[in-house]
Write a protein that holds these residues in place. Structure first.
Motif, PDB file in Angstrom:
ATOM      1  N   UNK A 256       6.673  21.605  84.635  1.00 13.73           N
ATOM      2  CA  UNK A 256       5.887  21.638  85.877  1.00 13.73           C
ATOM      3  C   UNK A 256       6.727  22.167  87.037  1.00 13.73           C
ATOM      4  N   UNK A 257       7.997  21.747  87.091  1.00 17.64           N
ATOM      5  CA  UNK A 257       8.869  22.187  88.183  1.00 17.64           C
ATOM      6  C   UNK A 257       9.009  23.712  88.214  1.00 17.64           C
ATOM      7  N   UNK A 258       8.988  24.335  87.043  1.00 16.62           N
ATOM      8  CA  UNK A 258       9.086  25.800  86.992  1.00 16.62           C
ATOM      9  C   UNK A 258       7.881  26.439  87.666  1.00 16.62           C
ATOM     10  N   UNK A 259       6.688  25.943  87.327  1.00 15.30           N
ATOM     11  CA  UNK A 259       5.480  26.530  87.889  1.00 15.30           C
ATOM     12  C   UNK A 259       5.347  26.231  89.377  1.00 15.30           C
ATOM     13  N   UNK A 260       5.752  25.035  89.786  1.00 15.82           N
ATOM     14  CA  UNK A 260       5.732  24.727  91.216  1.00 15.82           C
ATOM     15  C   UNK A 260       6.696  25.635  91.972  1.00 15.82           C
ATOM     16  N   UNK A 261       7.800  25.999  91.333  1.00 17.38           N
ATOM     17  CA  UNK A 261       8.740  26.938  91.946  1.00 17.38           C
ATOM     18  C   UNK A 261       8.123  28.323  92.122  1.00 17.38           C
ATOM     19  N   UNK A 262       7.340  28.744  91.153  1.00 13.45           N
ATOM     20  CA  UNK A 262       6.661  30.045  91.278  1.00 13.45           C
ATOM     21  C   UNK A 262       5.682  30.030  92.450  1.00 13.45           C
ATOM     22  N   UNK A 263       4.949  28.910  92.604  1.00 17.75           N
ATOM     23  CA  UNK A 263       4.001  28.795  93.714  1.00 17.75           C
ATOM     24  C   UNK A 263       4.752  28.867  95.044  1.00 17.75           C
ATOM     25  N   UNK A 264       5.904  28.208  95.143  1.00 18.53           N
ATOM     26  CA  UNK A 264       6.684  28.248  96.394  1.00 18.53           C
ATOM     27  C   UNK A 264       7.128  29.679  96.705  1.00 18.53           C
ATOM     28  N   UNK A 265       7.529  30.429  95.694  1.00 20.58           N
ATOM     29  CA  UNK A 265       7.925  31.822  95.918  1.00 20.58           C
ATOM     30  C   UNK A 265       6.757  32.634  96.472  1.00 20.58           C
ATOM     31  N   UNK A 266       5.570  32.423  95.929  1.00 27.06           N
ATOM     32  CA  UNK A 266       4.398  33.160  96.392  1.00 27.06           C
ATOM     33  C   UNK A 266       4.040  32.774  97.823  1.00 27.06           C
ATOM     34  N   UNK A 267       4.103  31.497  98.124  1.00 28.82           N
ATOM     35  CA  UNK A 267       3.773  31.044  99.483  1.00 28.82           C
ATOM     36  C   UNK A 267       4.833  31.467 100.489  1.00 28.82           C
ATOM     37  N   UNK A 268       6.042  31.752 100.012  1.00 31.56           N
ATOM     38  CA  UNK A 268       7.101  32.226 100.899  1.00 31.56           C
ATOM     39  C   UNK A 268       6.999  33.719 101.179  1.00 31.56           C
ATOM     40  N   UNK A 269       6.032  34.393 100.522  1.00 26.46           N
ATOM     41  CA  UNK A 269       5.811  35.800 100.812  1.00 26.46           C
ATOM     42  C   UNK A 269       6.004  36.755  99.660  1.00 26.46           C
ATOM     43  N   UNK A 270       6.400  36.256  98.492  1.00 28.71           N
ATOM     44  CA  UNK A 270       6.583  37.154  97.348  1.00 28.71           C
ATOM     45  C   UNK A 270       5.236  37.760  96.954  1.00 28.71           C
ATOM     46  N   UNK A 271       5.241  39.066  96.731  1.00 33.88           N
ATOM     47  CA  UNK A 271       3.995  39.745  96.351  1.00 33.88           C
ATOM     48  C   UNK A 271       3.493  39.244  95.005  1.00 33.88           C
ATOM     49  N   UNK A 272       4.385  39.026  94.079  1.00 33.01           N
ATOM     50  CA  UNK A 272       4.025  38.469  92.776  1.00 33.01           C
ATOM     51  C   UNK A 272       5.264  37.900  92.122  1.00 33.01           C
ATOM     52  N   UNK A 273       5.059  37.116  91.106  1.00 34.43           N
ATOM     53  CA  UNK A 273       6.144  36.526  90.311  1.00 34.43           C
ATOM     54  C   UNK A 273       5.883  36.883  88.856  1.00 34.43           C
ATOM     55  N   UNK A 274       6.896  37.474  88.221  1.00 34.20           N
ATOM     56  CA  UNK A 274       6.755  37.902  86.829  1.00 34.20           C
ATOM     57  C   UNK A 274       7.791  37.169  85.986  1.00 34.20           C
ATOM     58  N   UNK A 275       7.349  36.617  84.870  1.00 35.46           N
ATOM     59  CA  UNK A 275       8.280  35.917  83.983  1.00 35.46           C
ATOM     60  C   UNK A 275       7.759  36.012  82.554  1.00 35.46           C
ATOM     61  N   UNK A 276       8.667  35.820  81.617  1.00 37.28           N
ATOM     62  CA  UNK A 276       8.292  35.771  80.205  1.00 37.28           C
ATOM     63  C   UNK A 276       8.306  34.331  79.727  1.00 37.28           C
ATOM     64  N   UNK A 277       7.425  34.033  78.804  1.00 38.72           N
ATOM     65  CA  UNK A 277       7.359  32.680  78.284  1.00 38.72           C
ATOM     66  C   UNK A 277       6.790  32.674  76.879  1.00 38.72           C
ATOM     67  N   UNK A 278       6.546  31.467  76.368  1.00 31.01           N
ATOM     68  CA  UNK A 278       5.991  31.313  75.024  1.00 31.01           C
ATOM     69  C   UNK A 278       4.687  30.539  75.123  1.00 31.01           C
ATOM     70  N   UNK A 279       3.592  31.168  74.707  1.00 30.46           N
ATOM     71  CA  UNK A 279       2.279  30.531  74.726  1.00 30.46           C
ATOM     72  C   UNK A 279       2.100  29.666  73.490  1.00 30.46           C
ATOM     73  N   UNK A 280       1.351  28.569  73.670  1.00 35.45           N
ATOM     74  CA  UNK A 280       1.070  27.652  72.567  1.00 35.45           C
ATOM     75  C   UNK A 280      -0.440  27.578  72.374  1.00 35.45           C
ATOM     76  N   UNK A 281      -0.912  28.014  71.193  1.00 34.08           N
ATOM     77  CA  UNK A 281      -2.334  27.977  70.887  1.00 34.08           C
ATOM     78  C   UNK A 281      -2.781  26.555  70.529  1.00 34.08           C
ATOM     79  N   UNK A 282      -4.090  26.389  70.441  1.00 33.58           N
ATOM     80  CA  UNK A 282      -4.631  25.075  70.089  1.00 33.58           C
ATOM     81  C   UNK A 282      -4.231  24.652  68.685  1.00 33.58           C
ATOM     82  N   UNK A 283      -3.967  25.650  67.795  1.00 38.18           N
ATOM     83  CA  UNK A 283      -3.564  25.320  66.422  1.00 38.18           C
ATOM     84  C   UNK A 283      -2.054  25.190  66.268  1.00 38.18           C
ATOM     85  N   UNK A 284      -1.319  25.206  67.397  1.00 34.78           N
ATOM     86  CA  UNK A 284       0.121  25.029  67.363  1.00 34.78           C
ATOM     87  C   UNK A 284       0.926  26.309  67.203  1.00 34.78           C
TER      88      UNK A 284
END
Length: 546
Positions: A256-284
């Motif tokens: 959660x802290x990671x995503x809240x950090x992205x929101x703070x960057x956007x509210x501070x004026x960043x045009x966008x935030x780009x990052x790579x991650x790993x998605x988890x499907x409903x079947x794992x």
């Protein structure tokens, strides 16, 4: 000829009409195309209004079907239609007694009718010069009468027609004219009332058809507000389920802290935030993604729009590339270095005197191992630049000294093919660059110039101030020039032009791509001018003040 009577009997929900049959005058064989309607002066505005209603190409709706049936009943005609005039077609939103989806605009009576401001009536199409040669009206069903009221937008643009048609000539009564106008007004009232919901439905359809996963998220709670169909399918959750979830529920490697950090960057004026991650499907099942977040204001309520792209294929390519680079580095470069060293020792006589034929073979082997080593080095350099592993140590350099060292290093190679090297550089002209990487860039340009310069010509290495605090280094030859078809891709990887020459050019096609990337990493730029008999490649770098 006397018309046959019509039974006009109704069957079920629809109506079956026994159309009046009148003998139609034959169409002249030399003139069988109907006169096409003109385009109104307000065509652009008219089409804009039509598209704003979001009605084109939508499924049948009972309200419009009932209005068409009512128009036919009130006017006493077997056929009626609600048509919309698009750029090149007439599209039927509703019809009664006929089954049509669309026809060409140039073959339509409605295309003429929207040009008028009052109810448009054609008592007998066979006697009207605009329509008497229209094969479409010859049937089936045969159309001899047309009466239509314009569908007029709030801005006064006619977007279509509510029309009634008959297989026999006739005229509408005054009461029928008034009723048809009133029904057309009802159509427009319905369209205006549903305009917002239709636009919303249309935008929702587009949203769902976007190939990437799209999420609308509350920046405060991080809950998903809306998710497109692509994301629902990819994750295996319904929209209702996802609306009770947050990014943490579908991401395996973020807190959660990671995503809240992205929101703070956007509210501070960043045009966008780009990052790579790993998605988890409903079947794992997990899969890699690239995520782009952007903060949007929507009527005072900010939301985060995130676009998620599955990068499984990209990661697979990266793994294949890493494996290839590993093979090149360990399985090819190491033995190639040993072979090259052994061949050089043979050339220097370490194995004793050799017959002339053997010496020529050893020289050929040495030349080709040199070429292979350069190709391997180019591939490794390209990978280092792309991965950010190549280091650039910028320092002040004397432009004249850089060019003198290059000329000295290539003097023998140039003389072997009858090319002279010349240096023209002022004293005390300095620039900022990495000495090793600048030498690689300039060596590539000099090597190319020598390859393509004709015998008994000169290659000029020149340094000069470029203005705006920049220094320009250039390499000019008198070769055949760069073909026009090759210029757009000259700096692309593995790009090589097909040019006739007395000498084999060789090379990997990577040199200029590497030179461009190295130059730009050092804060420089690269370019060229070329015509037959003159090609000049040049690089510019920041100047060091005296």
């Amino acid at each position: 000829m006397k018309p046959a009577a019509s039974s006009g009997r109704r069957t079920g929900a629809g109506t079956t009409w026994m159309a009046w049959s009148l003998e139609r005058p034959p169409i002249a064989p030399h003139n069988r195309a109907m006169r096409a309607p003109a385009r109104p002066d307000n065509e652009a505005d008219r089409l804009s209004d039509l598209y704003d209603y979001g009605i084109l190409d939508t499924p049948a709706e009972r309200v419009f079907d009932e209005i068409a049936a009512l128009a036919a009943t009130v006017c006493g005609t077997p056929y009626a239609a609600l048509t919309l005039i698009d750029g090149e077609r007439q599209w039927f939103k509703a019809s009664f007694g006929i089954s049509l989806r669309e026809t060409g605009r140039d073959e339509s009576i409605c295309g003429h009718a929207i040009l008028e401001r009052e109810l448009f009536e054609v008592p007998d199409t066979c006697k009207d010069a605009r329509f008497n040669d229209n094969l479409l009206l010859a049937g089936p069903p045969e159309i001899r009468f047309y009466g239509g009221s314009q569908l007029t937008s709030a801005r006064g643009n006619n977007i279509g027609m509510l029309c009634v048609l008959d297989g026999r000539p006739r005229e509408l009564t005054p009461a029928q004219r008034v009723a048809l106008d009133q029904l057309a007004n009802v159509v427009m009232a319905v369209l205006e009332a549903s305009k917002g919901s239709r636009l919303q439905s249309w935008l929702g359809t587009l949203f769902d058809r976007i190939a990437e996963e799209v999420f609308i998220t509350d920046p405060d709670t991080l809950r998903f507000l809306h998710v497109n169909a692509t994301a629902q399918h990819a994750l295996g959750y319904s929209l209702q389920q996802l609306r009770r979830m947050t990014p943490m529920d579908v991401t395996a490697d973020r807190r959660r802290a990671d995503f809240e950090g992205y929101v703070r960057q956007l509210r501070a004026g960043a045009a966008n935030v780009v990052f790579e991650g790993t998605r988890r499907r409903s079947d794992g099942v997990h899969y890699p993604v690239e995520v782009r977040w952007q903060l949007l204001e929507t009527g005072g309520r900010p939301v985060v729009m995130s676009i998620v792209q599955d990068i499984s294929e990209r990661k697979q390519v990266d793994r294949m590339k890493d494996e290839f680079i590993s093979v090149v580095n360990h399985e090819l470069r190491t033995p190639l270095t040993s072979i090259h060293g052994a061949v050089k020792l043979l050339q220097q006589g370490a194995g004793g005197p050799m017959p002339a034929a053997a010496a020529r073979l050893v020289t050929l082997a040495a030349d080709n191992t040199d070429r292979l080593r350069r190709i391997v080095d180019d591939i490794l350099h390209l990978e280092q630049i792309a991965s950010g592993k190549m280091e650039f140590n910028l320092e002040p350099l004397d432009a004249a000294r850089v060019l003198d060292q290059l000329a000295h290093g290539y003097e023998t190679a140039a003389a072997a093919v009858g090319v002279a090297l010349a240096v023209l550089a002022p004293e005390n002209l300095r620039l900022t660059a990495d000495p090793q990487r600048l030498h690689q860039v300039m060596a590539n340009l000099v090597s190319n110039a020598i390859k393509f310069a004709p015998r008994d010509s000169r290659v000029l290495l020149e340094a000069a101030p470029a203005g705006a605090g920049r220094v320009r280094l250039s390499v000019t030859d008198a070769g055949p020039g760069i073909p026009d078809h090759f210029r757009e891709r000259i700096f692309q990887r593995f790009a090589q032009a097909d040019m006739d020459s007395r000498r084999t050019k060789g090379g990997s096609g990577l040199g200029l791509s590497i030179a461009k990337q190295m130059t730009e990493h050092m804060g420089g730029s690269i370019g060229y001018e070329s015509r037959p008999g003159h090609t000049c490649f040049h690089v510019t770098f920041p100047e060091v003040s005296p």
